[in-house]
Design a protein around this motif. Structure first.
Motif, mmCIF file in Angstrom:
data_model
loop_
_atom_site.group_PDB
_atom_site.id
_atom_site.type_symbol
_atom_site.label_atom_id
_atom_site.label_comp_id
_atom_site.label_asym_id
_atom_site.label_seq_id
_atom_site.Cartn_x
_atom_site.Cartn_y
_atom_site.Cartn_z
ATOM 1 N N GLU A 80 67.314 -3.347 -57.698
ATOM 2 C CA GLU A 80 65.934 -3.135 -58.132
ATOM 3 C C GLU A 80 65.302 -4.445 -58.573
ATOM 4 O O GLU A 80 64.176 -4.781 -58.172
ATOM 5 N N GLU A 89 64.773 -6.905 -55.766
ATOM 6 C CA GLU A 89 63.649 -6.506 -54.923
ATOM 7 C C GLU A 89 62.325 -6.768 -55.621
ATOM 8 O O GLU A 89 61.344 -7.190 -55.003
ATOM 9 N N LEU A 90 62.328 -6.502 -56.939
ATOM 10 C CA LEU A 90 61.101 -6.739 -57.695
ATOM 11 C C LEU A 90 60.736 -8.231 -57.621
ATOM 12 O O LEU A 90 59.587 -8.599 -57.428
ATOM 13 N N GLU A 147 61.527 -10.277 -55.311
ATOM 14 C CA GLU A 147 61.043 -10.608 -53.974
ATOM 15 C C GLU A 147 59.599 -10.146 -53.788
ATOM 16 O O GLU A 147 58.751 -10.857 -53.223
ATOM 17 N N GLU A 148 59.326 -8.962 -54.313
ATOM 18 C CA GLU A 148 57.985 -8.410 -54.173
ATOM 19 C C GLU A 148 56.959 -9.315 -54.854
ATOM 20 O O GLU A 148 55.902 -9.632 -54.304
ATOM 21 N N LEU A 149 57.285 -9.725 -56.097
ATOM 22 C CA LEU A 149 56.349 -10.558 -56.840
ATOM 23 C C LEU A 149 56.227 -11.938 -56.187
ATOM 24 O O LEU A 149 55.137 -12.529 -56.158
ATOM 25 N N THR A 171 55.014 -9.814 -65.813
ATOM 26 C CA THR A 171 54.772 -8.678 -64.925
ATOM 27 C C THR A 171 56.088 -7.951 -64.623
ATOM 28 O O THR A 171 56.144 -6.714 -64.667
ATOM 29 N N ALA A 228 56.980 -5.901 -67.455
ATOM 30 C CA ALA A 228 56.119 -4.716 -67.559
ATOM 31 C C ALA A 228 56.553 -3.651 -66.552
ATOM 32 O O ALA A 228 56.558 -2.460 -66.848
ATOM 33 N N VAL A 229 56.976 -4.124 -65.354
ATOM 34 C CA VAL A 229 57.432 -3.163 -64.348
ATOM 35 C C VAL A 229 58.713 -2.486 -64.824
ATOM 36 O O VAL A 229 58.885 -1.277 -64.684
ATOM 37 N N ALA A 259 57.962 0.078 -67.108
ATOM 38 C CA ALA A 259 57.401 1.244 -66.436
ATOM 39 C C ALA A 259 58.492 2.080 -65.782
ATOM 40 O O ALA A 259 58.303 3.251 -65.511
ATOM 41 N N ARG A 260 59.654 1.482 -65.579
ATOM 42 C CA ARG A 260 60.752 2.254 -64.998
ATOM 43 C C ARG A 260 61.257 3.314 -65.957
ATOM 44 O O ARG A 260 61.922 4.250 -65.564
ATOM 45 N N GLY A 261 60.990 3.083 -67.252
ATOM 46 C CA GLY A 261 61.408 4.074 -68.236
ATOM 47 C C GLY A 261 62.887 4.046 -68.522
ATOM 48 O O GLY A 261 63.443 4.953 -69.129
#
Lengths: 899, 112
Positions: free
Chosen positions: A20, A23-24, A26-28, A63, A66-67, A70-72
């Motif tokens: 996760e 990937e995060l 990479e996404e950012l 960021t 923060a993500v 948001a995953r909780g």
């Protein structure tokens, strides 16, 4: 450990946590790339383009964070990170960790195994249908002070007929009846228990194989009419004796020489009233038998009732008492009022082992508490060693809550392997405990570690972690970065608050340990007292061999007497036999039957009750070394060749010393005549007292001897006798048993030897319960004491180290090594004395719980208290001696230079 | 620049709407939003990704890695069936709220 390394560690763990996160990232990164490219297209130079892109995104890391939020799963992730951290930090100090885990494991293990016994014996409900509705009934006889007596079958039949509060009323014979089973490869003696026909179905238990008894089956009748006695086997007997084959149902055997047939096998889990039962026999009585007086006086059974639906135990007890009172008025014996009472079956079966078991559980709990205090102290010292590190982290903005959580997690990380080790040790301890428990002490012989026991272990572990973990956690909450950094900058060692808490913990440990040592000391003293008790005979070099003659082949006195006379003659002729005799009962095992008696020439109301009766051969006194105090022993002439039942003038008897003292004060009993009837008539059998013998304790070493009337076996034969054999100096009496066995086989090949036991072991057995308790309590007390002493040592050593500069100064100013020694010793002793004082005070309040278990000493026995206190002070001195001596040997110049 | 906290859930509604056109990666969503709003709405990109994460947890969108037109790997988001339904719901709710706001602004009656 540095903060930077820690943060780097965390950062790395954070970034390479899992897919996760990758990937995060990479996404950012892709986002940044696109945004930067867009900015470049707008004409910005690449560096500025990138900066703007980052600004626009609000920072890549922020960021990403923060993500993650948001995953909780944030809380869990933090937690698992903290757990990893806790384990890593414990692995860095393997010796500390191993010590703590071991201490916890022993504490939790010991507690778990004792609990498994308590669970198996006291707590686990009986495995019957609605066991809470089952109650035992008993008779009481207020005039004679006899309480909770077995009931007579006549009263049982009356209750069954009249008490409407009981849905069902059945009964069992409380004592095991030894029955001889023949018709197998070899004769066998098994322990049977009598139950009425509906007993098993009332409990709600069905046989595993075959059928239950029926109401119509009646062992006594079957025996009289030489019918066929149905037998139900325990699963254990079925497997061990009958090979566990289903074809056992219907198998004919001989029981005590009469025809019998196996009709059923009970399930594996069924054991009633104890696990020692091999088989069950049916018993029942015709209601007309109630007319006979003896039937009302023969206290032989334990009725068990199932309450009718909706009836409370109180209501049933009231009805039972009321009906018994009325029956007693109608047909009772005015000299012997009968009352009735009842108790829950389970509580009744648990009986008097409840108190000793709970004492053990309390003791082991105290030991665990000491272990927790010990671990708490260790953790506290360890945490205060890290106070500086903690303070830096608070100063850098780490939340206190997080620190507390981390320290608590470290405690949990210690408690988990500690608890796991505890469960392993607990299961092993349970097996050891099973072996240590004296035979017949508890109703069950196996302690199962079931889910309740495991739940207990887990609860105990969690509670322990909470107890010892709260100390360092409280410390962390109080960390004040300013103070700690200032203080810690100056030297080493724990803060004052920490020292006070650790000191308090050690005092508490010493207090609890002294409580346990006092308890153990009392039990040990009690055993010493028991050992002083004279059983009334000399057990050295004597073995007892028990025989049961079946009534079918030995129908009357001539056959029985002939057998024992011949056997004894042959035994006495064996090489290596000094003397031999026979008696119907063995001392310290169980008293013989009791009866009323009258002495010739006294008023009718001067009869006596409850005289213990037995029958013995000449030579018993010599073999057992029981002293003859007056008159003579039996001789071979005290035997009839016929007319056993007729009234005769030549019957003789011996009485014991208590009887002589109680019933013939200031008189010579020898020559007086006695009968075992309360109201003598023309048919009464009068016996002339020919001698007075020393008291043998009949049932237990701790029970004072009861009055006893002894008849010669030649005049009053018994089928079941114990042959006692004394061997010469230097021989082990058990070695004579095979020869005796061979003689028995020669005389009657179908006769089994029931039992062969050294009289020494009989004496030891009668102290087995007390010894068992003393051994366990002493073991717990020893562990507790060692833990407490380790605590004393630790605190003394720390104090000595802390005061080294002061000591250096003192010595530089002229103090001697022994002054330093005294200063350090004083500190350790203060802790020990404080703890001891608390422990003694607590013991004075608590040891009375032991009063039912102790023999011959008060629960506040001053000798024990003095000895234990001295021992503890000496041990405390020893524990603080080592650090004190080290402190006294310092080189003052070196210390002062180091400052 | 309009703050996305103007009305609760507006950002999510806008993202849902954007994704109802076609699957898109995060940057693309931000670009498309700005473009569609005539550059009035500028998404705080920092809040876009957490919002996507939340919507994923709620099951409104799902994501998969695909190649972009110029052969780069990127995470594309697309609407699920539940997302479609949610879009309709949110849209109705938003219209009601906006209508209410207009009603307030257009108020010309006195104080009763």
């Amino acid at each position: 450990m540095s903060i930077r390394a820690d943060l780097q560690e965390r950062l790395r763990a954070l970034l390479f946590r899992n897919r996760e996160d990758i990937e995060l990232e990479e996404e950012l990164a892709f986002h940044m790339e696109q945004e930067t490219a867009a900015n470049v297209r707008r004409g910005l130079d690449p560096r500025e383009a990138r900066r703007r892109a980052a600004l626009r995104l609000g920072g890549v890391d922020r960021t990403a964070e923060a993500v993650r939020d948001a995953r909780g799963t944030r809380l869990l992730e933090d937690l698992s990170r903290d757990v990893q951290y806790a384990f890593r930090s414990l692995l860095r100090t393997p010796a500390f960790t191993a010590t703590v885990v071991l201490v916890l494991g022993i504490g939790i293990g010991a507690t778990t195994s004792i609990y498994s016994a308590v669970q198996s014996v006291v707590l686990r409900p009986l495995p019957f249908t609605q066991p809470e509705n089952l109650h035992v009934l008993w008779e009481s006889h207020p005039e004679t002070g006899i309480e909770r007596e077995l009931a007579s079958p006549a009263n049982y039949l009356d209750w069954k007929e009249r008490v409407s509060s009981f849905a069902e009323l059945e009964a069992y014979g409380e004592s095991l009846s030894q029955v001889t089973i023949t018709g197998l490869e070899q004769p066998l003696v098994l322990d049977g228990v009598l139950v009425t026909g509906g007993f098993f179905s009332m409990l709600g238990v069905r046989p595993l194989l075959g059928r239950d008894f029926t109401e119509a089956e009646n062992w006594a009748e079957a025996t009289w009419r030489a019918g066929e006695t149905p037998l139900i086997l325990s699963a254990r007997t079925w497997r061990s004796v009958f090979g566990g084959e289903e074809s056992v149902i219907g198998r004919p055997v001989q029981m005590n020489g009469v025809a019998a047939r196996v009709v059923g096998v009970m399930p594996e889990t069924f054991a009633f009233p104890t696990e020692h039962v091999d088989l069950w026999l049916p018993v029942g009585w015709p209601s007309e038998a109630r007319e006979a007086t003896w039937f009302r006086r023969a206290h032989s059974i334990r009725p068990v009732a199932r309450l009718a639906p909706g009836v409370t135990a109180g209501e049933a007890a009231a009805e039972l008492a009321e009906i018994t009172g009325r029956l007693d008025g109608e047909q009772g014996d005015p000299g012997m009022r009968t009352r009735a009472g009842m108790a829950p079956l389970h509580a009744f079966l648990v009986g008097d082992v409840r108190a000793p078991l709970l004492v053990l559980l309390a003791a082991v709990g105290v030991m665990l508490l000491i272990a927790c205090a010990n671990v708490g102290g260790l953790l506290l010292v360890r945490a205060s060693g890290r106070a500086r590190d903690l303070a830096v982290r608070v100063a850098l903005g780490s939340g206190r809550g997080r620190l507390v959580r981390q320290l608590l997690l470290e405690s949990v990380a210690l408690a988990l392997p500690g608890g796991a080790l505890g469960v392993v040790l607990g299961v092993a301890g349970t097996r050891v405990l099973e072996r240590l428990v004296p035979h017949g002490f508890l109703r069950v012989t196996t302690f199962t570690v079931d889910s309740a026991v495991l739940a207990f272990a887990v609860t105990v572990t969690a509670a322990a972690a909470l107890v010892f973990g709260s100390f360092p956690a409280l410390l962390a909450r109080r960390v004040s970065p300013g103070d700690t950094l200032r203080e810690a900058g100056r030297g080493f060692g724990a803060s004052r608050g920490t020292r006070r808490v650790v000191g308090g913990l050690v005092v508490a440990e010493v207090a609890l340990a002294s409580l346990l040592v006092l308890g153990a000391g009392l039990l040990v003293r009690s055993i010493a007292e028991l050992r002083q008790v004279e059983p009334g005979f000399d057990a050295e070099r004597v073995v007892a061999v028990t025989l049961n003659l079946p009534g079918v082949r030995y129908p009357g006195p001539p056959q029985v007497t002939a057998f024992y006379d011949e056997l004894l003659a042959r035994v006495r002729a064996l090489p290596g036999v000094e003397s031999a005799a026979a008696s119907s009962t063995l001392p310290l095992r169980a008293p013989g039957p009791t009866s009323d008696f009258s002495i010739a020439g006294r008023r009718p109301d001067q009869y006596g009750t409850e005289v213990v009766r037995r029958s013995m051969t000449p030579g018993y006194l010599e073999t057992m070394r029981v002293p003859l105090l007056a008159g003579r022993d039996f001789t071979d002439a005290d035997a009839f060749t016929d007319g056993w039942d007729a009234p005769r003038r030549d019957r003789v008897a011996l009485i014991n010393e208590v009887m002589a003292r109680q019933f013939f004060p200031g008189q010579d009993p020898v020559g007086q005549r006695i009968t075992t009837d309360r109201v003598p008539d023309a048919d009464s059998q009068w016996r002339t007292i020919v001698g007075v013998i020393g008291n043998e304790r009949q049932s237990e070493i701790a029970m004072p001897p009861r009055i006893e009337l002894i008849e010669p076996s030649g005049q009053d034969t018994e089928r079941d006798m114990h042959i006692v054999v004394r061997v010469p100096e230097g021989d082990d009496p058990i070695h004579i048993v095979p020869a005796v066995r061979a003689l028995v086989r020669d005389l009657d090949p179908a006769l089994p030897l029931v039992d062969a036991v050294r009289m020494n072991d009989v004496v030891a057995d009668s102290m087995a319960r007390d010894r068992f308790l003393a051994i366990l309590l002493a073991a717990f007390a020893t562990v507790a004491l060692v833990l407490a002493l380790v605590g004393v040592y630790g605190v003394s050593a720390e104090a000595a180290r802390r005061r080294l500069p002061e000591f250096g100064l003192r010595m530089a100013l002229g103090a001697h090594g022994r002054d330093i020694l005294r200063l350090t010793l004083e500190h350790g002793l203060t802790l020990v004395l404080g703890g001891l004082a608390l422990g003694v005070a607590a013991a004075l309040l608590v040891t009375r719980l032991l009063s039912g278990i102790l023999y011959g000493i008060a629960p506040t026995d001053p000798i024990t208290f003095v000895i234990v206190s001295t021992l503890l002070i000496a041990a405390g001195m020893a524990a603080s001696w080592l650090p004190a001596r080290r402190a006294a040997r310092i080189d003052p110049a070196g210390i002062l230079r180091a400052q | 620049m309009v703050d996305s906290s103007l009305l609760q859930g507006t950002l999510e509604l806008l993202v849902l709407k954007t994704l109802s056109l076609e699957p898109m990666h995060g940057w693309g969503i931000a670009q498309r939003l700005e473009q569609m709003s005539g550059e009035v709405l500028q998404v705080t990109q920092g809040s876009l990704y957490p919002a996507l994460q939340r919507m994923k947890r709620k099951g409104w969108v799902r994501s998969e890695w695909r190649s972009t037109d110029n052969n780069r790997r990127a995470r594309y988001y697309m609407l699920t069936a539940r997302g479609e339904k949610q879009l309709a719901l949110e849209r109705a709710g938003f219209e009601r709220s906006v209508g209410a706001v207009f009603q307030v602004l257009a108020w010309s009656g006195g104080v009763s």
